[in-house]
Design a protein around this motif. Structure first.
Motif, PDB file in Angstrom:
ATOM      1  N   ALA A  49      13.281  -4.443  -1.938  1.00 51.25           N
ATOM      2  CA  ALA A  49      12.970  -3.686  -0.774  1.00 51.25           C
ATOM      3  C   ALA A  49      11.540  -3.800  -0.057  1.00 51.25           C
ATOM      4  O   ALA A  49      11.580  -3.816   1.127  1.00 51.25           O
ATOM      5  CB  ALA A  49      13.046  -2.218  -1.623  1.00 51.25           C
ATOM      6  N   VAL A  50      10.532  -4.062  -0.895  1.00 46.46           N
ATOM      7  CA  VAL A  50       9.260  -4.193  -0.549  1.00 46.46           C
ATOM      8  C   VAL A  50       8.474  -5.582  -0.934  1.00 46.46           C
ATOM      9  O   VAL A  50       7.755  -6.203  -0.223  1.00 46.46           O
ATOM     10  CB  VAL A  50       8.276  -2.882  -0.785  1.00 46.46           C
ATOM     11  CG1 VAL A  50       6.898  -3.430  -0.516  1.00 46.46           C
ATOM     12  CG2 VAL A  50       8.768  -1.615  -0.170  1.00 46.46           C
ATOM     13  N   ALA A  51       8.371  -5.584  -2.064  1.00 46.49           N
ATOM     14  CA  ALA A  51       7.584  -6.808  -2.738  1.00 46.49           C
ATOM     15  C   ALA A  51       8.141  -8.024  -2.399  1.00 46.49           C
ATOM     16  O   ALA A  51       7.182  -9.132  -2.138  1.00 46.49           O
ATOM     17  CB  ALA A  51       7.675  -6.799  -4.373  1.00 46.49           C
TER      18      ALA A  51
ATOM     19  N   GLU B 100      -3.323   3.854  -8.061  1.00 47.83           N
ATOM     20  CA  GLU B 100      -4.161   4.482  -7.057  1.00 47.83           C
ATOM     21  C   GLU B 100      -5.174   3.455  -6.647  1.00 47.83           C
ATOM     22  O   GLU B 100      -5.528   3.267  -5.488  1.00 47.83           O
ATOM     23  CB  GLU B 100      -4.868   5.755  -7.589  1.00 47.83           C
ATOM     24  CG  GLU B 100      -4.167   6.885  -7.339  1.00 47.83           C
ATOM     25  CD  GLU B 100      -4.966   8.312  -7.585  1.00 47.83           C
ATOM     26  OE1 GLU B 100      -6.057   8.253  -7.574  1.00 47.83           O
ATOM     27  OE2 GLU B 100      -4.224   9.231  -7.655  1.00 47.83           O
ATOM     28  N   GLY B 101      -6.015   2.751  -7.803  1.00 42.26           N
ATOM     29  CA  GLY B 101      -6.763   1.705  -7.514  1.00 42.26           C
ATOM     30  C   GLY B 101      -6.384   0.405  -6.534  1.00 42.26           C
ATOM     31  O   GLY B 101      -6.945   0.030  -5.594  1.00 42.26           O
ATOM     32  N   TYR B 102      -5.090   0.007  -6.923  1.00 42.86           N
ATOM     33  CA  TYR B 102      -4.453  -1.033  -6.296  1.00 42.86           C
ATOM     34  C   TYR B 102      -3.960  -0.740  -4.835  1.00 42.86           C
ATOM     35  O   TYR B 102      -4.083  -1.643  -3.947  1.00 42.86           O
ATOM     36  CB  TYR B 102      -3.107  -1.628  -7.160  1.00 42.86           C
ATOM     37  CG  TYR B 102      -3.299  -1.992  -8.565  1.00 42.86           C
ATOM     38  CD1 TYR B 102      -4.612  -2.343  -8.919  1.00 42.86           C
ATOM     39  CD2 TYR B 102      -2.326  -1.927  -9.427  1.00 42.86           C
ATOM     40  CE1 TYR B 102      -4.795  -2.949 -10.228  1.00 42.86           C
ATOM     41  CE2 TYR B 102      -2.520  -2.325 -10.678  1.00 42.86           C
ATOM     42  CZ  TYR B 102      -3.800  -2.983 -11.104  1.00 42.86           C
ATOM     43  OH  TYR B 102      -3.977  -3.247 -12.261  1.00 42.86           O
ATOM     44  N   ARG B 103      -3.462   0.491  -4.662  1.00 40.49           N
ATOM     45  CA  ARG B 103      -3.073   0.941  -3.370  1.00 40.49           C
ATOM     46  C   ARG B 103      -4.548   0.790  -2.551  1.00 40.49           C
ATOM     47  O   ARG B 103      -4.409   0.519  -1.152  1.00 40.49           O
ATOM     48  CB  ARG B 103      -2.628   2.225  -3.340  1.00 40.49           C
ATOM     49  CG  ARG B 103      -1.147   2.197  -3.762  1.00 40.49           C
ATOM     50  CD  ARG B 103      -0.727   3.709  -3.528  1.00 40.49           C
ATOM     51  NE  ARG B 103       0.897   3.583  -3.975  1.00 40.49           N
ATOM     52  CZ  ARG B 103       1.645   4.825  -4.325  1.00 40.49           C
ATOM     53  NH1 ARG B 103       1.053   6.035  -4.608  1.00 40.49           N
ATOM     54  NH2 ARG B 103       2.763   4.602  -4.509  1.00 40.49           N
TER      55      ARG B 103
ATOM     56  N   ALA C 255       0.846  -1.139  -0.207  1.00 38.18           N
ATOM     57  CA  ALA C 255       0.045   0.150  -0.073  1.00 38.18           C
ATOM     58  C   ALA C 255       0.734   1.153  -0.022  1.00 38.18           C
ATOM     59  O   ALA C 255       0.409   2.191  -0.396  1.00 38.18           O
ATOM     60  CB  ALA C 255      -1.039  -0.137   1.175  1.00 38.18           C
ATOM     61  N   ILE C 256       2.271   1.227   0.586  1.00 39.98           N
ATOM     62  CA  ILE C 256       2.923   2.283   0.605  1.00 39.98           C
ATOM     63  C   ILE C 256       4.247   2.036  -0.219  1.00 39.98           C
ATOM     64  O   ILE C 256       4.820   3.026  -0.256  1.00 39.98           O
ATOM     65  CB  ILE C 256       3.335   2.423   2.048  1.00 39.98           C
ATOM     66  CG1 ILE C 256       4.197   1.365   2.410  1.00 39.98           C
ATOM     67  CG2 ILE C 256       2.228   2.651   2.992  1.00 39.98           C
ATOM     68  CD1 ILE C 256       4.891   1.494   3.793  1.00 39.98           C
TER      69      ILE C 256
END
Length: 229
Positions: free
Chosen positions: A115-117, A194-197, A105-106
């Motif tokens: 890093a994140v995924a 935006e939608g995925y977040r 989300a971020i």
């Protein structure tokens, strides 16, 4: 169902199942967690391909940590279940599952996979697999032998319904947010992001709700695997 029981007629799913606080709690949990788990796998795939512009093969390769962490979760739960309280294990795995959608989300699409995924994909199955294993042990602990098959069937059915409902809601939220974004091209990576977040935030809310249900509904259940009176 109440009328069927009052008339001493067979009831497909007796209401007595739902009067068991532990069983009701794990059913709510599996509905929420498996809904978030299934939706996460779908939306993160779209994130890889539609936002980061990866090929299907590249996106598929990024899912390799998921089956590894799922297998590890089942092995660790099997080793720890005789020694650790079940409510603590469910809470711990659910907390880890909350981290997965929160990270995406971020996330910035320009960040590297590691890093994140990577941690998000690795953490996502832990709550679903850990909860499923512990819940099946709980069913054998809180119900008599003649009811365990029915309770297990209801539990598995609810998990499958949760997967479908979770994905449907996340897809709807993601689509609506993308369509109402400020970008002219609603299919652009920025609009889709935006939608995925929004979808990832919804998954985070599902996992957080499951965490609250676990804290309340599974309190003081102790260790599982043995019969209760």
């Amino acid at each position: 169902m109440s009328r069927q029981q009052r008339l001493n007629r067979p009831a497909l799913i007796p209401n007595t199942l739902w009067r068991n606080r532990v069983f009701t709690s794990i059913c709510i949990n599996v509905f929420l967690i498996w809904g978030a788990f299934n939706a996460f796998e779908q939306i993160v795939n779209f994130f890889f391909q539609n936002v980061q512009n990866l090929t299907p093969l590249q996106a598929a390769m990024r899912f390799l940590p998921a089956p590894i962490s799922g297998a590890l979760a089942n092995v660790l739960v099997g080793l720890l279940v005789p020694h650790v309280r079940a409510d603590w294990m469910v809470i711990a795995t659910t907390v880890v599952s909350c981290i997965a959608p929160l990270l995406l989300a971020i996330a910035n699409p320009d960040w590297t996979y590691w890093a994140v995924a990577f941690p998000a994909v690795f953490f996502n199955p832990l709550g679903a697999d850990g909860l499923f294993t512990i819940s099946n042990l709980l069913i054998t602990s809180v119900f008599p032998t003649e009811t365990q098959g029915l309770a297990g069937g209801v539990f598995n059915t609810i998990s499958q319904i949760g997967k479908s409902v979770g994905l449907a809601f996340v897809a709807l939220i993601s689509y609506q947010v993308s369509q109402t974004s400020g970008y002219e091209d609603k299919q652009s990576p920025a609009a889709l992001l935006e939608g995925y977040r929004a979808g990832f935030w919804f998954m985070f809310a599902l996992c957080s709700t499951s965490l609250l249900v676990s804290v309340w509904g599974l309190r003081r259940i102790g260790k599982v695997g043995g019969k209760r009176d």
